[in-house]
Design an enzyme around this catalytic site. Sequence first.
Site, PDB file in Angstrom:
ATOM      1  N   HIS A  93       8.446  -1.088  -6.300  1.00 17.66           N
ATOM      2  CA  HIS A  93       7.837   0.095  -6.905  1.00 17.66           C
ATOM      3  C   HIS A  93       7.410  -0.164  -8.347  1.00 17.66           C
ATOM      4  CE1 HIS A  93       6.587   4.139  -6.867  1.00 17.66           C
ATOM      5  NE2 HIS A  93       7.582   4.675  -6.209  1.00 17.66           N
ATOM      6  N   ALA A  94       7.935  -1.213  -8.974  1.00 19.65           N
ATOM      7  CA  ALA A  94       7.495  -1.553 -10.325  1.00 19.65           C
ATOM      8  C   ALA A  94       6.034  -1.961 -10.350  1.00 19.65           C
ATOM      9  CB  ALA A  94       8.356  -2.687 -10.893  1.00 19.65           C
TER      10      ALA A  94
END
Length: 481
Positions: A139-140
Amino acid sequence: MKQLTGIDASFLYMETPEMPMHVAGLHVYEPPAELPGSFFHHFRDFFLSRMHLAPVFEKKLARTVLELDHPGWVDAGEMDLDYHIKRATLPAPGSFAQLEQMVGELHAVPLDRSRPLWQITVIDGLGDGNVAVYSKMHHAAIDGGAGMAIAAALFDMSPEPRKVKPPEPKKPTRKPTIEERAILGINDAVQNVMRQQLKAMEAIPQMLGTVTDMLLPKKSESGGGLPGIPDVLAPKTPFNVTITSQRSFAAREMSLTDAKFVAKATGAKINDVVMAICAGALRPYLSERKALPKRPLVAFVPISLRKPGDAEASNQVFGMLCPIATEIADPLERLQAIRRTAGDSKALAGTVKDVSPKDYTLLGAPILLPGLAQLYGRIGLADVMPSTTNLTISNVAGPPFPLYCAGARILALYPVSIPVHGIALNITVQSYLDKLDFGITADKRAVPDAAKLADLLVAALAELKSAVETMPRPRSELSRR
């Protein structure tokens, strides 16, 4: 090096062995007819011909010197593609339940941070002859909007893949020395801190105005002159616990046409109907476990801040808290209550999102924040602390036309998302064609029977549709008939 924003980096800092912070998709494909060889090798060759269209596939993390500031993305160089693209085969009979179980197991495994933060598993052995592709990315590096941009690079609108330009040769670049990296890193960290402080000072007048607007009584969607800030302290449920490293997953498809029918007849939005479906499933699910609170469950609902046409592979999200009326037995009354409270929550979120920080800098964050995240899980704070939300409900709009990948028709786009400490249940929906593809991702101890909850989602939409069909018709409509 392109440095991560504070929001992007937060997903790295929050990650623990029990709480991997990657998002994923389970896509079901109908393989091309008369395909020579295995679909896995066919898909692998196709993907390698397209991966340069999405640069995030060829980037990996690099830490700043002394880890003073957020890490950044750098070229990965040579990649071990056997790690990134894998094959798995379901045992006979190759049922959908077996596929769900395998996805839950795959989703529990964190990504290797020394490599580019993505992995794809091609799953064959399905009894119906179709093939599934499970793909995950940290998700980064990505949010829902950026995910659609990556999909645009990989998917086609016809069985015949479009022609794409091959990747251009990479120009050699000189790597900075350790001394140069140290000077640049410290300089960047100091500049980031100063820039964020200036932004915070500039935002003070707008922030004060927003707070004033929120606190002053005003007319709301739910009626009456109420303060802008609602009471959304959530009741305690089995979902508000410290999670384990195991995941349960279930997926179901439903009729988007039926959902639109319910929305049109009741004056609601599709997002309201999605939340009503979730509430209609959670009510009997928790009742059977003797765990249904008297107060409504509260959902965290992500909101995209991405502007149209922005394909940047980063996170641009905000969120709102919305009570979902699980205390109401009647399905139509429940939907109308959700419609009213969702309007209030969206209005409140709209006033806050413009002044919410899109980035932040905290010296030493890569060391300090992961330690706090691990401590939070280790001592089980989520088991005892009051919660503002019970679950996450996310609704992502997808294409209304068929998609193809590697010449295969895509039949379903099921989301696979993230449970976290204190919020062990995530229900994410992706629209595709005339369907709503639901994906339930949960901590296996909190929700061991995700398939049962998924079946209740299907029943909840059927209940809503039946209730609408038996609604009294307006006189004007009857006279036209």
